[in-house]
Design an enzyme around this catalytic site. Structure first.
Site, PDB file in Angstrom:
ATOM      1  N   TYR A  27       0.780  -1.248   0.000  1.00 36.64           N
ATOM      2  CA  TYR A  27       0.000   0.000   0.000  1.00 36.64           C
ATOM      3  C   TYR A  27       0.804   1.287   0.000  1.00 36.64           C
ATOM      4  O   TYR A  27       0.241   2.342  -0.282  1.00 36.64           O
ATOM      5  CB  TYR A  27      -0.987   0.011   1.175  1.00 36.64           C
ATOM      6  CG  TYR A  27      -2.165  -0.870   0.889  1.00 36.64           C
ATOM      7  CD1 TYR A  27      -3.248  -0.403   0.160  1.00 36.64           C
ATOM      8  CD2 TYR A  27      -2.172  -2.201   1.284  1.00 36.64           C
ATOM      9  CE1 TYR A  27      -4.314  -1.222  -0.149  1.00 36.64           C
ATOM     10  CE2 TYR A  27      -3.234  -3.032   0.982  1.00 36.64           C
ATOM     11  CZ  TYR A  27      -4.298  -2.533   0.267  1.00 36.64           C
ATOM     12  OH  TYR A  27      -5.352  -3.353  -0.057  1.00 36.64           O
ATOM     13  N   GLY A  29       2.949   4.112  -1.444  1.00 33.02           N
ATOM     14  CA  GLY A  29       3.160   4.563  -2.816  1.00 33.02           C
ATOM     15  C   GLY A  29       1.830   4.602  -3.534  1.00 33.02           C
ATOM     16  O   GLY A  29       0.770   4.594  -2.909  1.00 33.02           O
ATOM     17  N   GLY A  31      -1.489   3.616  -5.427  1.00 38.02           N
ATOM     18  CA  GLY A  31      -2.393   2.473  -5.481  1.00 38.02           C
ATOM     19  C   GLY A  31      -2.273   1.568  -4.277  1.00 38.02           C
ATOM     20  O   GLY A  31      -1.787   1.954  -3.228  1.00 38.02           O
ATOM     21  N   HIS A  47      -3.829   5.490   5.408  1.00 42.29           N
ATOM     22  CA  HIS A  47      -3.597   6.779   4.739  1.00 42.29           C
ATOM     23  C   HIS A  47      -4.341   6.822   3.403  1.00 42.29           C
ATOM     24  O   HIS A  47      -4.979   7.828   3.075  1.00 42.29           O
ATOM     25  CB  HIS A  47      -2.090   6.980   4.544  1.00 42.29           C
ATOM     26  CG  HIS A  47      -1.708   8.320   4.025  1.00 42.29           C
ATOM     27  ND1 HIS A  47      -1.260   8.505   2.737  1.00 42.29           N
ATOM     28  CD2 HIS A  47      -1.703   9.549   4.613  1.00 42.29           C
ATOM     29  CE1 HIS A  47      -0.984   9.792   2.564  1.00 42.29           C
ATOM     30  NE2 HIS A  47      -1.243  10.449   3.678  1.00 42.29           N
ATOM     31  N   ASP A  48      -4.273   5.733   2.638  1.00 44.39           N
ATOM     32  CA  ASP A  48      -5.016   5.662   1.367  1.00 44.39           C
ATOM     33  C   ASP A  48      -6.512   5.825   1.616  1.00 44.39           C
ATOM     34  O   ASP A  48      -7.200   6.529   0.871  1.00 44.39           O
ATOM     35  CB  ASP A  48      -4.763   4.326   0.651  1.00 44.39           C
ATOM     36  CG  ASP A  48      -3.375   4.214   0.049  1.00 44.39           C
ATOM     37  OD1 ASP A  48      -2.610   5.200   0.097  1.00 44.39           O
ATOM     38  OD2 ASP A  48      -3.048   3.126  -0.466  1.00 44.39           O
ATOM     39  N   ASP A  89      -1.985  13.050   6.643  1.00 42.63           N
ATOM     40  CA  ASP A  89      -0.530  12.920   6.602  1.00 42.63           C
ATOM     41  C   ASP A  89       0.060  12.820   8.007  1.00 42.63           C
ATOM     42  O   ASP A  89       0.963  12.019   8.256  1.00 42.63           O
ATOM     43  CB  ASP A  89       0.091  14.102   5.852  1.00 42.63           C
ATOM     44  CG  ASP A  89      -0.198  14.082   4.358  1.00 42.63           C
ATOM     45  OD1 ASP A  89      -0.817  13.115   3.861  1.00 42.63           O
ATOM     46  OD2 ASP A  89       0.208  15.049   3.677  1.00 42.63           O
TER      47      ASP A  89
END
EC number: 3.1.1.4
Length: 122
Positions: A27, A29, A31, A47-48, A89
């Site tokens: 996960y 980076g 995508g 985070h995604d 973040d």
């Protein structure tokens, strides 16, 4: 924005986002698929998901304000998007710090083709 997130990560962990977090696990980076490989990868998964809940926000380029005092990141005032991006973040950077002791170099530059398990829901 990405540069601020990189700075936050460096302040929290002492590591640069590239190469340590940009291509880590399934996960970190761009995508993501499969199940997170460990605590650090789960930080990226969360985070995604956090970014995924933001509507009409440019997560890669919106500039937000934050401060670092006595080891704590505090997001500053800004637009709704800027404040939410900063919080996503901040939570991720602090999560990376909490998981430093289980960081696995074997998951750096991990191939997406190894991330074949059923993906989790946010």
């Amino acid at each position: 924005n990405l540069l601020q997130f990189n700075k936050m990560i460096k302040e929290e962990t002492g590591k640069n986002a590239i190469p340590f977090y940009a291509f880590y696990g399934c996960y970190c980076g761009g995508g993501g698929q499969g199940k997170p490989k460990d605590g650090t990868d789960r930080c990226c998964f969360v985070h995604d998901c956090c970014y995924g809940r933001l509507v009409n926000c440019n997560t890669k380029s919106d500039i937000y304000s934050y401060s670092l005092k006595e080891g704590y990141i505090t997001c500053g005032k800004g637009t709704n998007c800027e404040e939410q991006i900063c919080e996503c973040d901040r939570v991720a950077a602090e999560c990376f710090r909490r998981n430093l002791d289980t960081y696995n170099n074997g998951y750096m530059f991990y191939r997406d083709s190894k991330c074949t398990e059923t993906s989790e829901e946010c």
